[in-house]
Write a protein that holds these residues in place. Structure first.
Motif, PDB file in Angstrom:
ATOM      1  N   LEU A   4       7.242  -1.895  -8.416  1.00  0.00           N
ATOM      2  CA  LEU A   4       6.447  -1.160  -7.433  1.00  0.00           C
ATOM      3  C   LEU A   4       7.355  -0.400  -6.467  1.00  0.00           C
ATOM      4  O   LEU A   4       7.106   0.765  -6.155  1.00  0.00           O
ATOM      5  CB  LEU A   4       5.535  -2.122  -6.670  1.00  0.00           C
ATOM      6  N   LEU A   5       8.414  -1.039  -6.018  1.00  0.00           N
ATOM      7  CA  LEU A   5       9.374  -0.391  -5.128  1.00  0.00           C
ATOM      8  C   LEU A   5      10.054   0.776  -5.838  1.00  0.00           C
ATOM      9  O   LEU A   5      10.235   1.859  -5.255  1.00  0.00           O
ATOM     10  CB  LEU A   5      10.411  -1.412  -4.656  1.00  0.00           C
ATOM     11  N   LYS A   6      10.405   0.590  -7.092  1.00  0.00           N
ATOM     12  CA  LYS A   6      11.030   1.648  -7.875  1.00  0.00           C
ATOM     13  C   LYS A   6      10.074   2.830  -8.056  1.00  0.00           C
ATOM     14  O   LYS A   6      10.472   3.993  -7.950  1.00  0.00           O
ATOM     15  CB  LYS A   6      11.452   1.085  -9.236  1.00  0.00           C
ATOM     16  N   LEU A   7       8.786   2.542  -8.276  1.00  0.00           N
ATOM     17  CA  LEU A   7       7.789   3.593  -8.423  1.00  0.00           C
ATOM     18  C   LEU A   7       7.638   4.388  -7.123  1.00  0.00           C
ATOM     19  O   LEU A   7       7.564   5.622  -7.149  1.00  0.00           O
ATOM     20  CB  LEU A   7       6.438   2.986  -8.822  1.00  0.00           C
ATOM     21  N   ILE A   8       7.624   3.727  -5.988  1.00  0.00           N
ATOM     22  CA  ILE A   8       7.503   4.401  -4.696  1.00  0.00           C
ATOM     23  C   ILE A   8       8.707   5.306  -4.454  1.00  0.00           C
ATOM     24  O   ILE A   8       8.564   6.439  -3.988  1.00  0.00           O
ATOM     25  CB  ILE A   8       7.331   3.368  -3.564  1.00  0.00           C
ATOM     26  N   ILE A   9       9.887   4.840  -4.797  1.00  0.00           N
ATOM     27  CA  ILE A   9      11.095   5.653  -4.630  1.00  0.00           C
ATOM     28  C   ILE A   9      11.044   6.882  -5.534  1.00  0.00           C
ATOM     29  O   ILE A   9      11.401   7.986  -5.127  1.00  0.00           O
ATOM     30  CB  ILE A   9      12.358   4.799  -4.887  1.00  0.00           C
ATOM     31  N   TRP A  10      10.583   6.724  -6.761  1.00  0.00           N
ATOM     32  CA  TRP A  10      10.455   7.859  -7.686  1.00  0.00           C
ATOM     33  C   TRP A  10       9.451   8.888  -7.167  1.00  0.00           C
ATOM     34  O   TRP A  10       9.700  10.096  -7.237  1.00  0.00           O
ATOM     35  CB  TRP A  10      10.028   7.386  -9.081  1.00  0.00           C
ATOM     36  N   ILE A  11       8.322   8.422  -6.656  1.00  0.00           N
ATOM     37  CA  ILE A  11       7.300   9.339  -6.145  1.00  0.00           C
ATOM     38  C   ILE A  11       7.838  10.115  -4.945  1.00  0.00           C
ATOM     39  O   ILE A  11       7.633  11.331  -4.840  1.00  0.00           O
ATOM     40  CB  ILE A  11       6.006   8.570  -5.795  1.00  0.00           C
ATOM     41  N   CYS A  12       8.534   9.439  -4.051  1.00  0.00           N
ATOM     42  CA  CYS A  12       9.140  10.117  -2.897  1.00  0.00           C
ATOM     43  C   CYS A  12      10.184  11.134  -3.349  1.00  0.00           C
ATOM     44  O   CYS A  12      10.264  12.244  -2.812  1.00  0.00           O
ATOM     45  CB  CYS A  12       9.760   9.107  -1.944  1.00  0.00           C
ATOM     46  N   GLY A  13      10.983  10.780  -4.322  1.00  0.00           N
ATOM     47  CA  GLY A  13      11.993  11.699  -4.845  1.00  0.00           C
ATOM     48  C   GLY A  13      11.377  12.934  -5.474  1.00  0.00           C
ATOM     49  O   GLY A  13      11.836  14.055  -5.247  1.00  0.00           O
ATOM     50  N   VAL A  14      10.327  12.754  -6.255  1.00  0.00           N
ATOM     51  CA  VAL A  14       9.647  13.887  -6.884  1.00  0.00           C
ATOM     52  C   VAL A  14       9.018  14.777  -5.817  1.00  0.00           C
ATOM     53  O   VAL A  14       9.048  16.012  -5.925  1.00  0.00           O
ATOM     54  CB  VAL A  14       8.594  13.392  -7.901  1.00  0.00           C
ATOM     55  N   ALA A  15       8.460  14.183  -4.761  1.00  0.00           N
ATOM     56  CA  ALA A  15       7.862  14.975  -3.685  1.00  0.00           C
ATOM     57  C   ALA A  15       8.912  15.813  -2.967  1.00  0.00           C
ATOM     58  O   ALA A  15       8.677  16.990  -2.661  1.00  0.00           O
ATOM     59  CB  ALA A  15       7.138  14.056  -2.701  1.00  0.00           C
ATOM     60  N   VAL A  16      10.066  15.245  -2.702  1.00  0.00           N
ATOM     61  CA  VAL A  16      11.138  15.985  -2.024  1.00  0.00           C
ATOM     62  C   VAL A  16      11.648  17.121  -2.904  1.00  0.00           C
ATOM     63  O   VAL A  16      11.818  18.253  -2.446  1.00  0.00           O
ATOM     64  CB  VAL A  16      12.288  15.031  -1.616  1.00  0.00           C
ATOM     65  N   VAL A  17      11.877  16.832  -4.166  1.00  0.00           N
ATOM     66  CA  VAL A  17      12.342  17.874  -5.090  1.00  0.00           C
ATOM     67  C   VAL A  17      11.284  18.965  -5.219  1.00  0.00           C
ATOM     68  O   VAL A  17      11.597  20.162  -5.199  1.00  0.00           O
ATOM     69  CB  VAL A  17      12.707  17.266  -6.463  1.00  0.00           C
ATOM     70  N   GLY A  18      10.026  18.588  -5.324  1.00  0.00           N
ATOM     71  CA  GLY A  18       8.932  19.563  -5.408  1.00  0.00           C
ATOM     72  C   GLY A  18       8.851  20.444  -4.178  1.00  0.00           C
ATOM     73  O   GLY A  18       8.595  21.655  -4.272  1.00  0.00           O
TER      74      GLY A  18
END
Length: 76
Positions: A4-18
């Motif tokens: 779950l923590l890994k998923l949250i980090i991935w979502i935040c990373g994709v949002a920043v890159v986007g």
């Protein structure tokens, strides 16, 4: 829990890159849109509340769609 923590980090990373990719292609996120449309949405919600009280659950016709996604991301 770790996944779950890994998923949250991935979502935040994709949002920043986007966010940066949108800026590169000449688009921007309209950060003031939700503050500007808040009064209109509150008015619709008050009308719906009034209809719900007077007509009951079966007779109320409420439109909760007060956010326009086309206005959130705009061309610069």
């Amino acid at each position: 829990m770790f996944s779950l923590l890994k998923l949250i980090i991935w979502i935040c990373g994709v949002a920043v890159v986007g966010y940066f990719v949108l800026g590169y292609f000449g688009y921007e996120v309209n950060k003031d849109y939700f503050n500007a449309s808040k009064a209109e949405c509150q008015k619709k919600l008050d009308e719906c509340k009034s209809q719900l009280i007077h007509n009951g659950v079966d007779g109320a016709k409420c439109d909760f769609n007060c956010a326009n996604p086309k206005l959130i991301i705009q061309k610069k």
